[in-house]
Design a protein around this motif. Structure first.
Motif, mmCIF file in Angstrom:
data_model
loop_
_atom_site.group_PDB
_atom_site.id
_atom_site.type_symbol
_atom_site.label_atom_id
_atom_site.label_comp_id
_atom_site.label_asym_id
_atom_site.label_seq_id
_atom_site.Cartn_x
_atom_site.Cartn_y
_atom_site.Cartn_z
ATOM 1 N N ILE B 156 0.882 -1.165 0.000
ATOM 2 C CA ILE B 156 0.000 0.000 0.000
ATOM 3 C C ILE B 156 0.923 1.219 0.000
ATOM 4 O O ILE B 156 1.717 1.394 0.928
ATOM 5 N N VAL B 157 0.835 2.022 -1.029
ATOM 6 C CA VAL B 157 1.678 3.212 -1.119
ATOM 7 C C VAL B 157 1.033 4.349 -0.330
ATOM 8 O O VAL B 157 -0.187 4.547 -0.393
ATOM 9 N N TYR B 158 1.855 5.063 0.418
ATOM 10 C CA TYR B 158 1.426 6.318 1.044
ATOM 11 C C TYR B 158 2.249 7.449 0.445
ATOM 12 O O TYR B 158 3.478 7.361 0.392
ATOM 13 N N ILE B 159 1.578 8.514 0.005
ATOM 14 C CA ILE B 159 2.282 9.706 -0.485
ATOM 15 C C ILE B 159 1.825 10.925 0.310
ATOM 16 O O ILE B 159 0.628 11.171 0.462
ATOM 17 N N GLY B 160 2.803 11.687 0.838
ATOM 18 C CA GLY B 160 2.515 12.903 1.607
ATOM 19 C C GLY B 160 2.247 14.078 0.676
ATOM 20 O O GLY B 160 1.127 14.345 0.283
ATOM 21 N N ASN B 161 3.308 14.786 0.299
ATOM 22 C CA ASN B 161 3.173 15.882 -0.681
ATOM 23 C C ASN B 161 2.291 17.010 -0.163
ATOM 24 O O ASN B 161 1.352 17.449 -0.826
ATOM 25 N N ALA B 162 2.640 17.504 1.036
ATOM 26 C CA ALA B 162 1.840 18.537 1.705
ATOM 27 C C ALA B 162 1.700 19.792 0.856
ATOM 28 O O ALA B 162 2.676 20.326 0.350
ATOM 29 N N MET B 163 0.456 20.250 0.746
ATOM 30 C CA MET B 163 0.140 21.424 -0.074
ATOM 31 C C MET B 163 0.206 22.695 0.762
ATOM 32 O O MET B 163 -0.427 22.772 1.809
ATOM 33 N N PRO B 164 0.945 23.720 0.312
ATOM 34 C CA PRO B 164 0.961 24.984 1.056
ATOM 35 C C PRO B 164 -0.303 25.801 0.783
ATOM 36 O O PRO B 164 -0.970 25.619 -0.236
ATOM 37 N N ARG B 165 -0.590 26.708 1.697
ATOM 38 C CA ARG B 165 -1.732 27.622 1.576
ATOM 39 C C ARG B 165 -1.365 28.761 0.613
ATOM 40 O O ARG B 165 -0.292 29.348 0.749
ATOM 41 N N THR B 166 -2.215 29.034 -0.349
ATOM 42 C CA THR B 166 -1.979 30.173 -1.249
ATOM 43 C C THR B 166 -3.308 30.881 -1.481
ATOM 44 O O THR B 166 -4.370 30.255 -1.439
ATOM 45 N N GLN B 167 -3.251 32.173 -1.753
ATOM 46 C CA GLN B 167 -4.501 32.903 -1.966
ATOM 47 C C GLN B 167 -5.126 32.567 -3.314
ATOM 48 O O GLN B 167 -6.352 32.542 -3.452
ATOM 49 N N ASP B 168 -4.272 32.321 -4.295
ATOM 50 C CA ASP B 168 -4.810 32.097 -5.644
ATOM 51 C C ASP B 168 -5.050 30.626 -5.959
ATOM 52 O O ASP B 168 -5.414 30.278 -7.088
ATOM 53 N N GLY B 169 -4.832 29.766 -4.973
ATOM 54 C CA GLY B 169 -5.113 28.349 -5.175
ATOM 55 C C GLY B 169 -4.083 27.628 -6.020
ATOM 56 O O GLY B 169 -4.288 26.462 -6.399
ATOM 57 N N SER B 170 -2.965 28.278 -6.270
ATOM 58 C CA SER B 170 -1.976 27.666 -7.169
ATOM 59 C C SER B 170 -1.336 26.412 -6.584
ATOM 60 O O SER B 170 -0.810 25.582 -7.322
ATOM 61 N N GLY B 171 -1.387 26.276 -5.256
ATOM 62 C CA GLY B 171 -0.839 25.066 -4.647
ATOM 63 C C GLY B 171 -1.538 23.799 -5.106
ATOM 64 O O GLY B 171 -0.948 22.719 -5.127
ATOM 65 N N GLY B 200 -5.244 19.186 1.186
ATOM 66 C CA GLY B 200 -5.956 20.165 2.005
ATOM 67 C C GLY B 200 -4.978 20.915 2.878
ATOM 68 O O GLY B 200 -3.871 20.430 3.135
ATOM 69 N N THR B 201 -5.398 22.088 3.353
ATOM 70 C CA THR B 201 -4.498 22.945 4.122
ATOM 71 C C THR B 201 -4.859 23.006 5.602
ATOM 72 O O THR B 201 -4.219 23.720 6.371
ATOM 73 N N ASP B 202 -5.876 22.277 5.996
ATOM 74 C CA ASP B 202 -6.306 22.293 7.384
ATOM 75 C C ASP B 202 -5.562 21.234 8.192
ATOM 76 O O ASP B 202 -4.813 20.428 7.639
ATOM 77 N N ASN B 413 -11.940 36.377 -9.039
ATOM 78 C CA ASN B 413 -11.253 35.391 -8.187
ATOM 79 C C ASN B 413 -11.559 35.588 -6.707
ATOM 80 O O ASN B 413 -11.205 36.613 -6.127
ATOM 81 N N GLN B 414 -12.166 34.575 -6.109
ATOM 82 C CA GLN B 414 -12.292 34.590 -4.653
ATOM 83 C C GLN B 414 -10.938 34.325 -3.998
ATOM 84 O O GLN B 414 -10.101 33.610 -4.569
ATOM 85 N N SER B 415 -10.770 34.849 -2.816
ATOM 86 C CA SER B 415 -9.573 34.494 -2.053
ATOM 87 C C SER B 415 -9.657 33.027 -1.675
ATOM 88 O O SER B 415 -10.646 32.553 -1.119
ATOM 89 N N GLY B 416 -8.605 32.298 -1.969
ATOM 90 C CA GLY B 416 -8.577 30.867 -1.684
ATOM 91 C C GLY B 416 -7.790 30.520 -0.439
ATOM 92 O O GLY B 416 -7.467 29.347 -0.230
ATOM 93 N N TRP B 417 -7.482 31.529 0.360
ATOM 94 C CA TRP B 417 -6.632 31.308 1.542
ATOM 95 C C TRP B 417 -7.157 30.162 2.411
ATOM 96 O O TRP B 417 -6.399 29.315 2.866
ATOM 97 N N ASP B 418 -8.464 30.149 2.656
ATOM 98 C CA ASP B 418 -9.061 29.118 3.519
ATOM 99 C C ASP B 418 -9.780 28.030 2.730
ATOM 100 O O ASP B 418 -10.315 27.089 3.319
ATOM 101 N N TYR B 419 -9.824 28.166 1.420
ATOM 102 C CA TYR B 419 -10.687 27.297 0.616
ATOM 103 C C TYR B 419 -10.346 25.820 0.798
ATOM 104 O O TYR B 419 -11.239 24.974 0.950
ATOM 105 N N PHE B 420 -9.068 25.507 0.811
ATOM 106 C CA PHE B 420 -8.676 24.099 0.886
ATOM 107 C C PHE B 420 -8.642 23.558 2.320
ATOM 108 O O PHE B 420 -8.190 22.453 2.565
ATOM 109 N N ASP B 421 -9.141 24.373 3.255
ATOM 110 C CA ASP B 421 -9.397 23.827 4.598
ATOM 111 C C ASP B 421 -10.633 22.931 4.570
ATOM 112 O O ASP B 421 -10.772 22.035 5.408
ATOM 113 N N THR B 422 -11.512 23.180 3.638
ATOM 114 C CA THR B 422 -12.843 22.573 3.660
ATOM 115 C C THR B 422 -13.168 21.820 2.379
ATOM 116 O O THR B 422 -13.977 20.883 2.391
#
Lengths: 465, 465
Positions: B156-171, B200-202, B413-422
Motif C-alpha cells: 500500500i503506497v502512502y504519499i505525503g506531498n503537503a500542499m501549502p496555503r496560497t490565496q490564488d489556489g496555485s498550490g 488540504g491545508t487544514d 477570483n475569490q480568495s482561496g486562503w481558507d478554501y482548501f481547509d474545507t
C-alpha cells in the motif's frame, strides 16, 4: 531544605509592620528564587510534549476498559519508570464496558439526507436494521421539558440547547443537561430514541460524544449527538414545517466486565508526615480521537512538572502522580483511588483535565493555617500570566472522591475558550495542542509543586466546596 | 504593460483633458452611475444566501449522476423559474456513475489504531473483508517517483506531498498531483492500493476526497485520502522505524450509466447579435458535505447577480446562467454544454467555483477592441476591494470547453486562503459561508454583468490562454 527555610522566612516577612500598614494592593508574598528558576526552566520543557506525542502515536485512542486502555497502562508504566519515578505501579479494578458500534442517521422525509452523529456513552442500541420514527424537535431543554408527553411518546426526540462559549467552562454544566439527563428523561416520557445537538462550541461536522446516564429503573434508549452543523440542519428542516422522519442505526453494546486501572508513580518526600501532594489526569480517552487534549495533555503536564521537582532535589512532601483510568465513563478510576488510598494523609489534590491551553487562573481550598501558601502561589504564577481567582478551588472528576474526604485543593485552570470546540470529538488529536501553551502549563504546575510540596506550613483538612 | 497603455488611452478618451494630462496613475475609466448603484444595492442581497440555504437544506449532497443530483435539478428549475428567469430548462446527458461504499483504515502493527480516510472518486474496491499489506511511506511525490519499483510492488503506497496555503489556489495544481496521478502511477508500479495525505491545508480530521484518474490500460486500485492529522500520524508511526501493516476496506463501485444534466436559465438581451454572456457554477457536489462552498455558493452568486440585472431592465446581451452537472467527477456538464452550444455566439464566459470568500482580483482575456471593458470593470470593482490582476483570465472546469472555442473570459477570483481547509470534505456546509463575503461576491458579479452585458463594444473571439 534550603527552599524550606526561605519559605518560612518569607511567611514571617509578610507580617512586618511596614508592609502590613500599607494600603492595598499588598506587597506580594516572596518566594524562593529556586521557584522562579524551576518555573522558567519549565518553559522549555520537552517531556510533556513527548508524553503526549508518544501516547497518542503509539497507543492512540484508549477507551475505558478496553484492550487499548490496557496497552496504555503498559505504555504508562514504561514511560514513568524511564522518567525516573519511584513506586510505579498499576492498581487494577473491574468495570462494565460499553463499546461503540455502527452509527448512522438519515432523514427519510421531507428532504432525504444523511446526518453525522455519534452514540453517547451508555446509549442503547437500535435494531441492527435501524429504527425509523418521526422526530420531535425541541430547540432547548426547557422546550422539551414543557412539552406534553403526547408530543414525545413514540418519537425520536431532538434537543438543541446550544452551549455558549465561556473561558471557565461553566457553560458545560449549565447546557450539558441535554446530554447528562436528556436521554433518561426522554426514555421516561416514552421516546424511542434521542438525538441531541452536540455539547460543543464549534461549527464543524464533528459530533461530540460523552457519557449519559440512565438511572436504575430507567430503560436505556438509543442516544446520540449530532454535530452542531447537523443539528442546525435538522432545525432548518424542521422550520419548513413538515413532519420529519428519521432512520437511526446505533449498535453500541455493553461487552461485560473488564479490567481497568490507575497508574501511579511517586516522587518520595523527605517528610512522610506532611501528607501527599496528589496530581494527575486521566489515561483513558474517548474512542474517536486520540485523546490528546482529553487528557494526554493533563497526564503529561503533571508528570513533567513532578519530574522537574524530582530532578531538582527531594521535596518535603511526597508527590504522587496518578494517571487515572476510566474517567470518561463515570470516574471509576478516581473512585477506586479514593477507596484504596482515602485513609492516607493527603496534603493537597490537583487535577489537569481541561485541555492544554494556557493556564489563566488558580483557585484554592486551603485550611486557614496554609493560606500563605496561596499568597506564594500568586507571586510564583503571576509572571506567566496566571492570576488568583476569587472562587473556592476543588474541581475534578478524578480527585473529586478524594476531595470529598476533606483534602485541600489547588486548581490550575486552563482557558476553556476553545476547549469545547474539540472535546469528545474525532478531532481531539495532537494537532490541537500549541506546544508553547503546553510548556506554560508545565511551568505553572512546576511552580505550584515547588511551592506546595515544600511548604513549611501544615496543610490539614478542609471543608469540601 | 500593453494593457496598461491601452488603459491610459481609454482613460483619456473618457475623461477631461486636465485629468488626462496628469502623470500615472491614469484616471480611472468612467462607468455609468447605474453600475455603482446596482453594485452597492447587491451588498444587501439575500437571494444568494437563500439559494445556498435552500439547496443545501432541501437537497443536501448531490453527487453527480445520482438521484440526489436529479432532485437538485428539479429544485433548480423551480427556484430559477420562481426568480423570474426565462427559458429555464434541463439539458440532460448520460454518464458512468461512481458511488462511495464502506471505508475504513486500520494500522495493524506496530501500533494498532484506526485512521480516518475517504475513497477518491474512481477508486477501485478492496475485497469486502478488506486488504492488508505493508505500507510504503513516501513523504512526497518526488520520493515516490524516485523509489525503486521493488519498494512499491505488493505494498500500500502512502504519499505525503503537503500542499501549502496560497490565496490564488496555485498550490492545488502543484501539489494535487499526489491525487491526480499518484494512484495511476502506483498501480502501474505494482502497488495494491494507495493512500495519500489529503490535498488540504487544514489540520482537522476531515479527509478530502476528489477524483483521480486511471487512464485506459491502467488497472484501477483502491485509492483514498487520509485526513491531514491521520497522514501525519502515519508519518509519525513510520518515524519509529518499524514496518507498518495496514488493513483497508474500501467498497466503492461503478453503478452503471445514469442521467445527469445542466440546468439553464436566461435573461434575454435586446441585441441577440452581441453574443451571450455566460455565467454559472456547478450544481453537483461531493457526497459527504452539502456542497455549500463547492459549489452552491457559485451558482447562487451568479444567479443572484443575473437576477439583479434582469430586474433593473433588459440588458443588451443575453445573460445565460448555467448550473452545470457532474463537474466534480470530470467536468461532464461543461463538456456537454460546449457540445450543445459551441456553435452559438458567446461574448464572454465566467465561472464561480472557488468558494464564497471575498473576491480580491479579476483577470480577463478580451479581444483588443473590448479592452475598455476591462478598464471599466477596474473602476466598478475597486470600491469593493477587487483589484485588476496581471495575469490572463480564462479559468474554470465548466467553462473550459467553451473557452477553448475562443470565447473571451472574465474571471472574478475569490480568495482561496481558507478554501482548501474545507474543499471536498464533510465539513463543506453552510456554516463555512460568511454572509457578508457572499454579498460582496454578488456585488462584484452584479457590477461585472452590468458592465459586460451592456458594453457597447464588440466582444469577439480571443486566443484561449
Amino acid at each position: 531544605m534550603k527552599r524550606f527555610v526561605l519559605a518560612a522566612l518569607t511567611a514571617s516577612a509578610l507580617s512586618t509592620p511596614t508592609l502590613a500598614q500599607r494600603t492595598p494592593p499588598p506587597a506580594p508574598a516572596q518566594v524562593a528564587p529556586e521557584v522562579d528558576r524551576l518555573r522558567d526552566a519549565a518553559l522549555t520543557d520537552t517531556v510533556a510534549w513527548d508524553i503526549v506525542e508518544g501516547l497518542t502515536t503509539e497507543v492512540g485512542q484508549r477507551l475505558a476498559g478496553t484492550e487499548a486502555e490496557a496497552r496504555a497502562r503498559q505504555w504508562a508504566v514504561a514511560r514513568l519508570t524511564a522518567l525516573g519515578f519511584k513506586n510505579v505501579r498499576i492498581e487494577p479494578y473491574r468495570m462494565p464496558v460499553w463499546e461503540r458500534g455502527a452509527e448512522s442517521a438519515e432523514v427519510i422525509s421531507p428532504f432525504p439526507q444523511k446526518l453525522t452523529l455519534a452514540a453517547l456513552g451508555h446509549s442503547a442500541a437500535t435494531p441492527a436494521a435501524g429504527l425509523t420514527a418521526e422526530v420531535a424537535v425541541f430547540p432547548s431543554m426547557a422546550a422539551f421539558q414543557s412539552a406534553p408527553d403526547s408530543a414525545i411518546k413514540g418519537r425520536i426526540v431532538y434537543i438543541g440547547n446550544a452551549m455558549p462559549r465561556t473561558q471557565d467552562g461553566s457553560g458545560y454544566g449549565a447546557y450539558g443537561t441535554a446530554r447528562f439527563t436528556g436521554p433518561a428523561l426522554a426514555s421516561q416520557r416514552g421516546a424511542v430514541a434521542i438525538v441531541i445537538r452536540s455539547i460543543g462550541t464549534d461549527h464543524h461536522r464533528f459530533p461530540h460524544t460523552g457519557t449519559t446516564n440512565f438511572p436504575v429503573g430507567v430503560t436505556p434508549i438509543p442516544a446520540a449527538a449530532l454535530s452542531v452543523p447537523d443539528a442546525e440542519q435538522l432545525e432548518r428542516i424542521a422550520a419548513r414545517g413538515k413532519p420529519i422522519r428519521m432512520k437511526l442505526v446505533l449498535t453500541p453494546r455493553m461487552v461485560g466486565t473488564r479490567e481497568s486501572g490507575n497508574v501511579i508513580a511517586e516522587v518520595p518526600g523527605s517528610d512522610p508526615s506532611a501528607g501527599i501532594v496528589l496530581v494527575g489526569g486521566h489515561l483513558d480517552s474517548w474512542d474517536q480521537g486520540t485523546g490528546a487534549i482529553d487528557d494526554a495533555s493533563g497526564i503529561a503536564i503533571t508528570a513533567a512538572a513532578a519530574k522537574r521537582i524530582m530532578d531538582a532535589g527531594q521535596p518535603r512532601r511526597t508527590i504522587r502522580v496518578v494517571w487515572f483510568g476510566a474517567e470518561e465513563v463515570g470516574g471509576l478510576g478516581g473512585a477506586a483511588y479514593a477507596k484504596a488510598h482515602g485513609n492516607e494523609r493527603h496534603a493537597t489534590a490537583s487535577e489537569s483535565d481541561f485541555g492544554a491551553d494556557r493556564i489563566w487562573r488558580f483557585e484554592v481550598n486551603l485550611p486557614a493555617g496554609a493560606r500563605p501558601v496561596a499568597d506564594r502561589l500568586q507571586t510564583a504564577l503571576a509572571p506567566i500570566g496566571v492570576a488568583r481567582g476569587s472562587g473556592l478551588g476543588g474541581d475534578g472528576t478524578d480527585i473529586g472522591p478524594t476531595l470529598k474526604l476533606g483534602t485541600a485543593a489547588i486548581d490550575l485552570n486552563q482557558s476553556g475558550w476553545d476547549y469545547f470546540d474539540t472535546h469528545h470529538t474525532p478531532d481531539d488529536v495532537i494537532d490541537r495542542i500549541d506546544p508553547a501553551a503546553l510548556r506554560q502549563n508545565v511551568a505553572a504546575w512546576t511552580a505550584m509543586l515547588a511551592v506546595v510540596a515544600n511548604a513549611p506550613e501544615e496543610i490539614g483538612p478542609v471543608t469540601p466546596r
